[in-house]
Design a protein around this motif. Structure first.
Motif, PDB file in Angstrom:
ATOM      1  N   GLU A   1       0.834  -1.208   0.000  1.00 37.46           N
ATOM      2  CA  GLU A   1       0.000   0.000   0.000  1.00 37.46           C
ATOM      3  C   GLU A   1       0.870   1.260   0.000  1.00 37.46           C
ATOM      4  OE1 GLU A   1      -3.047   0.257   3.015  1.00 37.46           O
ATOM      5  OE2 GLU A   1      -3.757   2.203   2.271  1.00 37.46           O
ATOM      6  N   SER A   2       2.058   1.164   0.618  1.00 35.76           N
ATOM      7  CA  SER A   2       2.903   2.357   0.687  1.00 35.76           C
ATOM      8  C   SER A   2       3.454   2.758  -0.670  1.00 35.76           C
ATOM      9  CB  SER A   2       4.062   2.152   1.678  1.00 35.76           C
ATOM     10  OG  SER A   2       4.969   1.205   1.177  1.00 35.76           O
ATOM     11  N   PHE A   3       3.405   1.867  -1.659  1.00 44.72           N
ATOM     12  CA  PHE A   3       3.814   2.374  -2.968  1.00 44.72           C
ATOM     13  C   PHE A   3       2.685   2.467  -3.987  1.00 44.72           C
ATOM     14  CE2 PHE A   3       5.218  -1.975  -4.240  1.00 44.72           C
ATOM     15  CZ  PHE A   3       5.800  -2.471  -3.084  1.00 44.72           C
ATOM     16  N   TRP A   4       1.458   2.330  -3.515  1.00 48.51           N
ATOM     17  CA  TRP A   4       0.293   2.600  -4.371  1.00 48.51           C
ATOM     18  C   TRP A   4       0.368   4.037  -4.932  1.00 48.51           C
ATOM     19  CZ3 TRP A   4      -3.311   0.430  -7.154  1.00 48.51           C
ATOM     20  CH2 TRP A   4      -4.471   1.123  -7.499  1.00 48.51           C
ATOM     21  N   GLY A   5       0.814   4.957  -4.126  1.00 51.71           N
ATOM     22  CA  GLY A   5       0.917   6.352  -4.562  1.00 51.71           C
ATOM     23  C   GLY A   5       2.182   6.652  -5.359  1.00 51.71           C
ATOM     24  N   ILE A   6       3.064   5.682  -5.476  1.00 52.05           N
ATOM     25  CA  ILE A   6       4.371   5.937  -6.104  1.00 52.05           C
ATOM     26  C   ILE A   6       4.411   5.488  -7.571  1.00 52.05           C
ATOM     27  CG2 ILE A   6       6.841   5.406  -6.004  1.00 52.05           C
ATOM     28  CD1 ILE A   6       5.917   7.107  -3.656  1.00 52.05           C
ATOM     29  N   GLU A   7       4.080   4.248  -7.823  1.00 50.93           N
ATOM     30  CA  GLU A   7       4.402   3.648  -9.131  1.00 50.93           C
ATOM     31  C   GLU A   7       3.607   4.235 -10.299  1.00 50.93           C
ATOM     32  OE1 GLU A   7       3.619  -0.206  -7.446  1.00 50.93           O
ATOM     33  OE2 GLU A   7       5.637  -0.842  -7.975  1.00 50.93           O
ATOM     34  N   THR A   8       2.296   4.333 -10.125  1.00 48.72           N
ATOM     35  CA  THR A   8       1.479   4.827 -11.237  1.00 48.72           C
ATOM     36  C   THR A   8       1.776   6.298 -11.471  1.00 48.72           C
ATOM     37  OG1 THR A   8      -0.177   3.345 -10.324  1.00 48.72           O
ATOM     38  CG2 THR A   8      -0.858   4.708 -12.149  1.00 48.72           C
ATOM     39  N   ARG A   9       2.037   6.984 -10.378  1.00 46.83           N
ATOM     40  CA  ARG A   9       2.391   8.402 -10.502  1.00 46.83           C
ATOM     41  C   ARG A   9       3.737   8.562 -11.185  1.00 46.83           C
ATOM     42  NH1 ARG A   9       2.826  12.661  -5.548  1.00 46.83           N
ATOM     43  NH2 ARG A   9       2.961  14.567  -6.810  1.00 46.83           N
ATOM     44  N   ASN A  10       4.674   7.724 -10.812  1.00 48.68           N
ATOM     45  CA  ASN A  10       5.985   7.766 -11.468  1.00 48.68           C
ATOM     46  C   ASN A  10       5.849   7.519 -12.972  1.00 48.68           C
ATOM     47  OD1 ASN A  10       9.067   7.679 -11.014  1.00 48.68           O
ATOM     48  ND2 ASN A  10       8.665   5.914 -12.326  1.00 48.68           N
ATOM     49  N   ALA A  11       4.953   6.601 -13.327  1.00 45.97           N
ATOM     50  CA  ALA A  11       4.760   6.267 -14.745  1.00 45.97           C
ATOM     51  C   ALA A  11       4.231   7.476 -15.520  1.00 45.97           C
ATOM     52  CB  ALA A  11       3.801   5.093 -14.874  1.00 45.97           C
ATOM     53  N   ALA A  12       3.324   8.242 -14.904  1.00 48.35           N
ATOM     54  CA  ALA A  12       2.797   9.441 -15.559  1.00 48.35           C
ATOM     55  C   ALA A  12       3.925  10.430 -15.833  1.00 48.35           C
ATOM     56  CB  ALA A  12       1.725  10.086 -14.683  1.00 48.35           C
ATOM     57  N   ILE A  13       4.792  10.604 -14.851  1.00 48.61           N
ATOM     58  CA  ILE A  13       5.914  11.532 -14.994  1.00 48.61           C
ATOM     59  C   ILE A  13       6.896  11.035 -16.056  1.00 48.61           C
ATOM     60  CG2 ILE A  13       7.893  12.545 -13.785  1.00 48.61           C
ATOM     61  CD1 ILE A  13       6.171  12.036 -11.135  1.00 48.61           C
TER      62      ILE A  13
END
Lengths: 367, 367
Positions: free
Chosen positions: A262-274
């Protein structure tokens, strides 16, 4: 407070920081001091209240430029199952259809052009049982199964593109598949999950194979879209190929529980957008699903944490929907932002893909 | 409150949430409810106070397993320049050396085995001026320039591996380079920045070319390490190759300002740790640097936001150092965690690199 049961991190932050602190939190954490909320219609608020749905709406602007704005609305739906998992399969599915139809009605009334549902949305996520035979009626044909029939009508009625992640049965072969239905209710195509998890006691490899149709991008009436299903979000190259193939929006329909990152739910998809200068949409299930295995009568419980959100190509993101409630997230976006961000950051210009194609090949040959 | 001047987001959160909320925030945002702080020595606390340095220390455990633990300590230093940028170059550099030496002394007393400094640490980040001639004395030989001479002694004295990101002058050709010095003070090798930014009016391409020595991983006494310099963190394939080449820790020395994506400072390097099952270390400058261009006497000001932090292969991360203060971050880590996470998540097992090598090549040929 049960730490697993907090409704939303955003709510905690909003309720405890003063307005100046909140601005600074939002600037550093979300990319903008203001979340840019869209006003919802009174009818939406009433329907949300009546059916206990959360509805939230935000927008992402782009700069004015030579091209006219290309503004569309995307909708994400996160929902729990309705009936116990030992009820007859058609009843379970119909009950989900009944609920989801209400959410789609609201999305339509809010002007949503492209809608995406969660991974294997018309069924409980029974893959944690390791059992197959008992659940086979949930597997369906991509272009004429019950889910397609149900959504096709709504897509046509509302002139909406609908992305429908299902368990596909293609002549007896199963796949984890996202079907794309066009605004006339026609089958436009499908994507099959490229990367399958085998994590701890949970494995999908007994059910289906990794996807065999690459990285299709669908040129719909409203935007060029692609789908990266669940575990595929851990793979940077999966995201990259959708970008190289021209996607403006990539959806990540998922079914994931707190103990699985859960702690990287906010990381990976957001990183992909960037990294790829496109919009990404993260959609996760909510609610608790309880299964009793046929063999051994073992009880298995899985609680999903929702938290669906959208990230823009510049890395700005919306707050998440709640961790525990059915909901609809509506996001208005100007697709011009994709090229604007590419031109600004130059990640495509500086990608050196020729070097990497060679290096990856070399690493594979074991040299 | 000036939104650009908040000292640290972590501080705002810590001061405003109650302990239960803070646990939940930490669980979802950082990956663990407790930050696992390491106790600092009294002498460290005293030195920090005396010199106005921030010092913080945390640890990352691994599970017990058949291999003995492989515990090491990493140190990251973020620092501002000392003298105005119009002072003689050797004086500017010596003043930075004088300050950094104190920070390295503290790192040594805390048992740091591998230390990394920020991008082009012995100089102001003059690249924003677009001028070259005026600054040429900052460019130095990788294996015997002033920085190497200075750090080599300290590396030997403290049996420490030191990563020294400098502006390299190799027979008149400049590179943005990270030099690795071994625990005997010897030159071990170097990496050259693979991806160069041209963002808005800021461009590095007038100074040097993209790196020409690929993705070296240095097998040091304490760990297998690699360096991904600044803008290279935006490129998933850059991170990937260091992983495929065996890195256990990848450092990202940077020099970046709030208007250049502060909202994804916490995203990209952390994502890389997750995607590649290694530790990543994010290091950014602090302080404000003011330049007056020779031509036109234009004043240019750049304020860096620090916030250096470390992420473990399981996605857990430390809080960041402050946004505005010289500091040392010490992190103890068990390198066994890298393989443990690989075995758990299986990202290497499911990577399908053969498929991607082909797809990237195909996309390059314009088919």
């Amino acid at each position: 407070m049960d730490v697993q049961q907090v409704r939303s991190l955003d709510e905690i932050i909003k309720n405890n920081l003063n307005s100046e602190q909140l601005k600074e939190y939002n600037r550093i954490h979300y990319g903008r001091t203001d979340h840019c909320e869209l006003k919802l219609q009174d009818s939406t608020l009433a329907a949300g209240k009546e059916h206990d749905f959360e509805v939230a709406a935000f927008y992402f602007d782009a700069a004015k430029e030579v091209r006219p704005p290309k503004i569309i609305k995307v909708g994400l739906i996160q929902h729990s199952i309705v009936l116990p998992t030992n009820e007859p399969i058609d009843k379970q599915r119909d009950a989900i259809f009944f609920k989801v139809e209400k959410l789609i009605d609201i999305a339509a009334s809010e002007g949503v052009n492209i809608l995406c549902l969660q991974e294997t949305w018309p069924m409980p996520f029974f893959l944690c049982t390791g059992e197959k035979e008992e659940w086979k009626e949930f597997a369906e044909a991509a272009d004429n199964g019950p889910s397609f029939q149900f959504l096709s009508k709504l897509a046509k009625k509302y002139k909406m593109i609908i992305v429908s992640p299902i368990l596909e049965n293609d002549n007896g072969v199963w796949w984890n598949t996202a079907v794309v239905i066009d605004e006339n209710g026609n089958y436009l195509g499908k994507h099959r999950k490229n990367h399958l998890p085998s994590v701890g006691s949970f494995s999908e490899t007994a059910y289906y194979l990794p996807g065999n149709i690459g990285h299709p991008v669908f040129e719909t009436k409203y935007a060029k879209i692609a789908i990266n299903i669940c575990y595929g979000r851990h793979h940077a190259l999966n995201w990259l190929m959708f970008g190289l193939n021209g996607a403006e929006i990539v959806f990540n329909p998922a079914a994931t529980v707190p103990e699985f990152g859960e702690s990287f739910w906010g990381i990976e998809t957001r990183n992909a957008a960037i990294a790829n200068s496109y919009f990404t949409c993260s959609i996760n299930r909510v609610g608790t699903e309880v299964f009793t295995t046929k063999v051994g009568q073992k009880e298995i419980t899985r609680s999903f944490y929702g938290s669906s959100y959208v990230t823009a190509p510049n890395g700005h993101r919306t707050p998440g929907l709640s961790r525990d409630k059915d909901g609809l997230l509506v996001v208005e976006m100007d697709l011009n932002l994709c090229r604007q961000v590419k031109d600004h950051w130059g990640f495509n210009m500086t990608a050196r893909l020729d070097m990497y194609a060679k290096e990856i090949k070399k690493s594979l040959s074991g040299e």
